[in-house]
Design an enzyme around this catalytic site. Sequence first.
Site, PDB file in Angstrom:
ATOM      1  N   LYS A 109       5.387   3.839  18.674  1.00 44.03           N
ATOM      2  CA  LYS A 109       5.379   5.222  18.184  1.00 44.03           C
ATOM      3  C   LYS A 109       5.771   6.212  19.272  1.00 44.03           C
ATOM      4  CE  LYS A 109       1.885   4.220  14.622  1.00 44.03           C
ATOM      5  NZ  LYS A 109       0.443   4.098  14.393  1.00 44.03           N
ATOM      6  N   LYS A 130       7.785   1.669  12.221  1.00 44.60           N
ATOM      7  CA  LYS A 130       7.956   2.072  13.633  1.00 44.60           C
ATOM      8  C   LYS A 130       8.485   0.933  14.491  1.00 44.60           C
ATOM      9  CE  LYS A 130       3.649   0.766  12.850  1.00 44.60           C
ATOM     10  NZ  LYS A 130       2.779   1.032  11.715  1.00 44.60           N
ATOM     11  N   GLU A 147       9.575  10.058   9.004  1.00 46.71           N
ATOM     12  CA  GLU A 147       8.354  10.838   9.237  1.00 46.71           C
ATOM     13  C   GLU A 147       7.102   9.959   9.164  1.00 46.71           C
ATOM     14  OE1 GLU A 147       8.256  14.498   9.877  1.00 46.71           O
ATOM     15  OE2 GLU A 147       6.498  13.484  10.660  1.00 46.71           O
ATOM     16  N   ASP A 178       1.548  -1.033  18.996  1.00 49.71           N
ATOM     17  CA  ASP A 178       1.825  -0.080  17.912  1.00 49.71           C
ATOM     18  C   ASP A 178       1.993   1.334  18.494  1.00 49.71           C
ATOM     19  OD1 ASP A 178       1.530   0.709  14.874  1.00 49.71           O
ATOM     20  OD2 ASP A 178       0.048   1.947  15.916  1.00 49.71           O
ATOM     21  N   GLY A 220       1.268   8.690  10.457  1.00 49.59           N
ATOM     22  CA  GLY A 220       1.014   8.619   9.013  1.00 49.59           C
ATOM     23  C   GLY A 220       1.406   9.898   8.305  1.00 49.59           C
ATOM     24  N   GLY A 238      -3.070   5.166   6.114  1.00 49.35           N
ATOM     25  CA  GLY A 238      -3.655   5.245   4.774  1.00 49.35           C
ATOM     26  C   GLY A 238      -2.566   5.467   3.743  1.00 49.35           C
ATOM     27  N   THR A 276       0.825  -1.220   0.000  1.00 48.76           N
ATOM     28  CA  THR A 276       0.000   0.000   0.000  1.00 48.76           C
ATOM     29  C   THR A 276       0.854   1.262   0.000  1.00 48.76           C
ATOM     30  OG1 THR A 276      -1.595  -1.258   1.284  1.00 48.76           O
ATOM     31  CG2 THR A 276      -1.913   1.111   1.218  1.00 48.76           C
TER      32      THR A 276
HETATM   33  N1  HSE Z   1      -2.199   0.234  12.539  1.00 47.33           N
HETATM   34  C1  HSE Z   1      -1.923   1.637  12.689  1.00 47.33           C
HETATM   35  C2  HSE Z   1      -3.135   2.340  13.268  1.00 47.33           C
HETATM   36  C3  HSE Z   1      -1.609   2.324  11.389  1.00 47.33           C
HETATM   37  O1  HSE Z   1      -4.194   1.742  13.438  1.00 47.33           O
HETATM   38  O2  HSE Z   1      -3.005   3.516  13.566  1.00 47.33           O
HETATM   39  C4  HSE Z   1      -0.181   2.212  10.977  1.00 47.33           C
HETATM   40  O3  HSE Z   1       0.687   2.789  11.913  1.00 47.33           O
END
Ligand code: HSE
Length: 429
Positions: A202, A102, A126, A198, A131, A301, A12
């Site tokens: 980050k 990340k 970045e 996740d 995103g 996205g 993607t």
């Molecule tokens: N899986 C992540 C989210 C998107 O739901 O924010 C990619 O970092």
Amino acid sequence: MAFKIGLLGYGTVGTGTAEIILDPAGRNHLLQEIEIAKVGVRSLDKPRSPELAAGVLTTDLEAIVSDPEIKIVVELLGGLEPARSLILKAIANGKHIVTANKAVIARHGAEIYTAANKAGVYVLLEAAVGGGIPVIKPLKQSLGVNRIQTVIGIINGTTNYILTQMTQEGADFAAVLAEAQKLGYAEADPTADVDGYDAADKIAILAAIAFGGRIKREDIPCEGIRQINATDISYADDLGFVIKLLAIAKANPDNDSLQVRVHPTLVPKDHPLASINDVYNAILVEGEPLGRVMFFGPGAGKGATASAVVSDIANIVSILQTSTSQKLDPLLRCTHDHFSELTPIANIETRFYARFLCQDVSGVIGHLGTSFGNHNVSLESVVQIGFRNNLAEIVVVTHDVQEGNFRQALEEIKNLEAIDSIPSILRVL
Ligand code: HSE
């Protein structure tokens, strides 16, 4: 002369990256100087869009990271391996790196940045946080002269979507997750998102940049949203809060350590993060003398993430075109190599929300108050909400307390005869 880049991965974000580079009209003129020389994929059998010139697609990823013509390797594989090994090989071969990964940076950033500084190459990321939201470069450059005090983010879109739906529909977690999976908003294996991993990756990255010290990812306390239910969302609403999965990094004012944590949190409805809904992300930064700034936008996205990837590529191209110095730009390279000390969760001070089910007997609220008082936990409010299965339901919100003291008080409370159970414990911003 075109700057040749190699992409590792053409999913993607990879195809989104190619779409921007191959359609430069109306965009920054630097795009016209970027040539996608190689794209590494697992198989050549699938049809690919946008289509690439003959010979660009290859399954030989190792050849990309050692190709002498390629100046920038764009790692879009995700996951830890082979991403880590390929990044390190590319760096050893003098390539600059742009990545959206990340997980690999949060867990192997120390090794990667040490190698990059030694080789004199950039590792820009970045796209790894928020995103399409520009936050890494602003933290390094535009906000870099501030003394940062806090970085608080809603930086996982999947969980923000689930919590928003639960709040708006009064629905429970499992039903909303199943619906989100059907709509493609949540992965088939939602673990990394719903368990907070996740977001922890980050915030490790944001904290390292904001506070200028490496973060041990494994030391970040992390709670996800599986235990959140419609009952607590509704009680939180009555008390003037919404529940959000927050990633928090804070400098402790009285020593050099940092608190970095991820957990669902009751956020006052008038707080700027309370109105960030659906899949959107937002990062609130507080610094001195600046005060508060909030970054908001699409946190995932194809187009949004590719926008961040290509801007990093353009940054490197711009530097390679204009700089005569052999040195890396100190506003873009990693300038620290020590690890920040993280405060253990038991020593963190925060407010708590707790829900108790107890026998409806006289004195129970008094006993709760005494047990909290025994451990220096001061209460902001105590509300007897009603009855559930013939048990009285009591909700307590504390003032700022040390988490260790609060947990000790709960241990004492669990042993009180009138207490049936403590179904929910959440932190309050
Ligand atoms: N899986 C992540 C989210 C998107 O739901 O924010 C990619 O970092």
